[in-house]
Design a protein around this motif. Structure first.
Motif, mmCIF file in Angstrom:
data_model
loop_
_atom_site.group_PDB
_atom_site.id
_atom_site.type_symbol
_atom_site.label_atom_id
_atom_site.label_comp_id
_atom_site.label_asym_id
_atom_site.label_seq_id
_atom_site.Cartn_x
_atom_site.Cartn_y
_atom_site.Cartn_z
ATOM 1 N N GLU A 102 -13.279 -34.743 37.950
ATOM 2 C CA GLU A 102 -14.437 -34.094 37.682
ATOM 3 C C GLU A 102 -14.159 -33.816 36.130
ATOM 4 O OE1 GLU A 102 -15.702 -31.029 40.330
ATOM 5 O OE2 GLU A 102 -16.041 -32.480 41.831
ATOM 6 N N SER A 103 -12.983 -33.098 35.810
ATOM 7 C CA SER A 103 -12.840 -32.381 34.385
ATOM 8 C C SER A 103 -11.488 -32.731 33.823
ATOM 9 C CB SER A 103 -13.240 -30.922 34.400
ATOM 10 O OG SER A 103 -14.340 -30.549 34.859
ATOM 11 N N PRO A 104 -11.151 -34.008 33.661
ATOM 12 C CA PRO A 104 -9.839 -34.473 33.214
ATOM 13 C C PRO A 104 -9.446 -33.710 32.061
ATOM 14 C CG PRO A 104 -11.190 -36.398 32.701
ATOM 15 C CD PRO A 104 -12.070 -35.117 33.692
ATOM 16 N N LEU A 163 -3.024 -31.504 37.144
ATOM 17 C CA LEU A 163 -4.271 -31.363 37.555
ATOM 18 C C LEU A 163 -4.250 -31.762 39.030
ATOM 19 C CD1 LEU A 163 -7.010 -32.157 34.991
ATOM 20 C CD2 LEU A 163 -6.044 -29.911 35.203
ATOM 21 N N GLY A 164 -4.939 -30.545 39.903
ATOM 22 C CA GLY A 164 -5.135 -30.881 41.293
ATOM 23 C C GLY A 164 -6.475 -32.173 41.282
ATOM 24 N N TYR A 210 -1.552 -36.128 35.724
ATOM 25 C CA TYR A 210 -1.760 -35.951 34.335
ATOM 26 C C TYR A 210 -2.930 -37.186 34.077
ATOM 27 C CZ TYR A 210 2.287 -33.207 33.617
ATOM 28 O OH TYR A 210 3.332 -32.045 33.742
ATOM 29 N N PRO A 211 -4.064 -36.675 33.492
ATOM 30 C CA PRO A 211 -4.959 -37.749 32.989
ATOM 31 C C PRO A 211 -4.616 -38.506 31.880
ATOM 32 C CG PRO A 211 -6.091 -35.422 33.444
ATOM 33 C CD PRO A 211 -4.628 -35.390 33.480
ATOM 34 N N GLY A 212 -4.771 -39.647 31.842
ATOM 35 C CA GLY A 212 -4.609 -40.532 30.624
ATOM 36 C C GLY A 212 -5.859 -40.185 29.744
#
Length: 697
Positions: A260-262, A253-254, A680-682
């Motif tokens: 805001e929306s992981p 993701l950017g 990459y969100p955890g």
């Protein structure tokens, strides 16, 4: 014709010798407070961990199961100098001492084996989580350039060893794990053991909807292995592992979506419902023969196949790789000039045939249907051969001084065949890298019977991947060179007061002909040799075994690494990044925890991981935030009706609900005015639990 000839050669070897046998491990009997002697299998000449002059870490079965049992690599961050980024259940990047940190996706620049069968592909790509945790007895990690034994693998070597029942009774076991994101893992396994044989098999099915959109995961895995002993002088081993996987890909993701929306997937990947799926199997046979008390041989043969299909927003990739190989090693004990000596001499051969074809993805023409395959746009075949000769000599020069010398000779060649005739580009060609000699010299001095000081100087290398060997025009880049690294290291290994084990290592690694993957299109990377990097670091590990009472033990542990990795000489497309921090790796990682074990069967495991900020690009203009993760697990083991062993466990990951980037894409590029997708969100705070029933026959 060439491929058939090589196949016939290896099949011929199969007829005369059979894969590496697992000898019965030696486990000295010790009291409950004394740390046990650990014998390493991954080095060419078997030695005790404390008396090995190299940075080698071992993760036992207990250590691998301290947390959630879904991923094998979840425990790797407990090893100093090793950093694992888990972008998803099917995507990880493992770096050892900073090597491989700039890989765009996945793991490269290291070597991985499962019972001496290469997991790593011929061009250096490694997917280690295809092997389920239930199939593993322990893991040995050799850190840094040590190509004198295993050849290609600049970062080091990860050796997985299959679970064996050993001396315990035969058993059958079923277990289930469930948790957040609809996590469900069901497993069944069985083992049989007597004086002449040891057999084990396990099947598991792992499913999860994932924390993010478009991240459904489904993996079925079956593993079997065993050893048949023929008297005192020989043994035959076999192993097989089969994996079927389908895993959807949310991608990176950017910064806006990440903050805001992981839980979102990248827009194009979500719209195309992108995923990867494959069937993979590896099989091997091994034969060990003791000709005399001091002379033995182990010979292995193996095959490895992966058939994959991956719909991506920009195209659809279909791949098939098939490799066949053999490895043999002779060990001999003698005296050289009256000094006790052990020698090892062997070789490894691998042939890999890779076929890849690309198709148009018509998902935009068929909204809400996911990926739709269109016409073919590329079709390539690559044949890669890997020849590896190695030797090692251990010389006990003085009662307290051991010298180790090693040498590896490697030849790698490949040919590319362009099977797509619809364009004007013919990529067909052959190439062979220069012969690479990789020496190693090490020494270990025994300060006391339980404390040892060592020095190690070694060379390593990594060859380019398939994609990196191509120019922007799709032709073979004949000027590309392997990365070469020299490792200089001093370390201490020792036990204090019987129950405190410590390791300290100081090292510097200089990497030349740094391979840089330049992104020239949405999924096209071109490799160039762009400079040099310096990897300077310090590593520390502590393990303590405290017997509070005859019924309670507390085992605290800690590991830490402090790195000073930077570009020494690095000019890329006219930009000079010399002196900047190395991209994609933190300069500090600290892992601490406490295990509580009781005679009643109750156990409690706690772990805290601290990771410093990570450079996102070579210019060092962007960094991730540092983060801290706390994981807890409790378990209770008890027996009913004498022969039924029950295990109950429950745990929580990311206890404090930390928002962090679990993985990154180094030097991400935005296309069409979009933000570069670095992150990459955890996972957020998540829970799991499990139950297992084991019946002893």
């Amino acid at each position: 014709m060439k491929y058939k000839t090589i196949t016939s050669l290896v099949v011929g070897i199969c007829c005369t010798s059979l894969l590496q046998a697992q000898e019965k491990p030696i486990e000295p009997v010790v009291d409950s407070t004394t740390l046990p002697t650990v014998l390493l299998k991954s080095i060419s000449i078997q030695s005790e961990l404390e008396k090995t002059p190299a940075a080698v870490n071992l993760l036992t079965n207990k250590e691998l199961n301290r947390s959630n049992v879904t991923l094998l690599t979840a425990a790797f961050n407990r090893v100093p100098g090793v950093y694992t980024q888990e972008a998803a259940l099917n995507t990880n990047r493992i770096t050892i001492r900073g090597i491989g940190a700039r890989a765009q996706y996945g793991t490269n620049r290291l070597k991985a084996y499962f019972n001496e069968i290469p997991i790593t592909t011929g061009d250096g790509q490694t997917e280690i989580n295809d092997i389920d945790l239930d199939a593993i007895e322990h893991v040995e990690i050799i850190k840094g350039p040590n190509s004198s034994i295993y050849g290609s693998g600049l970062g080091g070597v990860i050796n997985l060893y299959a679970y064996e029942p050993g001396e315990e009774r035969s058993f059958g076991k079923v277990s289930s794990t469930f948790g957040s994101y609809q996590l469900l893992k069901n497993s069944v396994s069985a083992g049989y053991s007597d004086k002449k044989k040891s057999l084990f098999a396990t099947y598991n099915h792992l499913q999860s909807d994932g924390y993010r959109s478009n991240s459904d995961f489904d993996r079925k895995s079956f593993n079997f292995n065993g050893t048949l002993y023929s008297g005192e002088t020989s043994a035959i081993s076999f192993i097989g592992n089969f994996t079927r996987l389908k895993a959807y890909i949310p991608s990176s993701l950017g910064i806006t979506d990440f903050t805001e929306s992981p839980e979102k997937a990248a827009y194009t990947w979500g719209a195309a419902k992108g995923y990867e799926s494959y069937d993979r199997f590896l099989m091997g046979l091994s034969y060990t023969q003791h000709f005399t008390e001091n002379f033995k041989n182990t010979t292995s043969v193996f095959i490895n196949n992966r058939d994959a299909y991956e719909p991506r927003p920009f195209d659809i990739l279909k791949q098939n790789s098939f490799s066949i190989g053999a490895r043999t090693k002779f060990n001999y004990k003698t005296e050289l000039f009256s000094f006790p000596t052990e020698a090892s001499l062997g070789g490894e051969f691998l042939n890999e045939n890779y076929k890849g074809s690309n198709y148009e993805n018509l998902y935009e023409d068929f909204p809400d249907q996911g990926s739709v395959r269109g016409s073919q746009i590329a079709n390539l075949e690559q044949d890669r051969n890997y020849y590896n000769l190695f030797a090692q000599l251990n010389l006990q020069l003085l009662p307290k001084l051991k010298l180790v010398g090693g040498l590896n000779v490697n030849v790698t060649d490949y040919s590319l065949t362009d099977l797509y005739a619809e364009d004007d580009i013919d990529q067909t060609g052959d190439y062979q890298f220069e012969t690479i000699w990789s020496p190693r010299v090490a020494a270990l001095y025994e300060l006391t019977s339980t404390k040892n000081l060592y020095v190690n100087v070694s060379k390593g290398f990594s060859t380019p991947t398939v994609d990196e060997t191509l120019t922007p025009q799709g032709l073979i880049n004949t000027t590309l060179k392997p990365e070469i690294g020299w490792n200089y290291e001093i370390g201490f290994k020792g036990t204090w007061l019987k129950n405190l084990y410590t390791e300290i290592a100081l090292y510097t690694i200089q990497v030349n002909d740094l391979l840089v993957a330049e992104r020239v299109a949405e999924d096209q990377y071109v490799g160039v040799n762009a400079g040099k990097t310096d990897h300077n670091g310090a590593e520390l590990m502590l393990k303590y075994n405290w017997e509070v009472s005859p019924f309670v033990q507390i085992q605290p542990y800690a590991s830490a690494n402090f790195n000073w990795y930077e570009f020494d000489e690095f000019v890329d497309e006219g930009e000079d990044y010399s002196g900047n921090d190395l991209t994609g790796v933190p300069d500090q990682k600290i892992n601490v925890g406490i295990d509580l074990l009781t005679e009643s069967g109750f156990s409690f495991f706690s772990n805290a991981l601290f990771v410093s900020e990570i450079p996102l690009n070579d210019a060092n203009t962007l960094y991730t935030d540092s983060y801290q993760l706390i994981n807890l697990k409790a378990a209770y083991d008890f027996t009913i009706l004498k022969d039924f062993q029950i295990n109950l466990n429950v745990g929580v990951n990311n206890l404090l609900d930390e928002e962090y980037a679990v993985s990154i894409v180094p030097n991400a590029v935005g296309f069409g005015g979009s933000e570069p997708r670095y992150y990459y969100p955890g996972n957020d705070r998540n829970f799991y639990g499990g139950v297992g029933v084991k019946y002893l026959f």
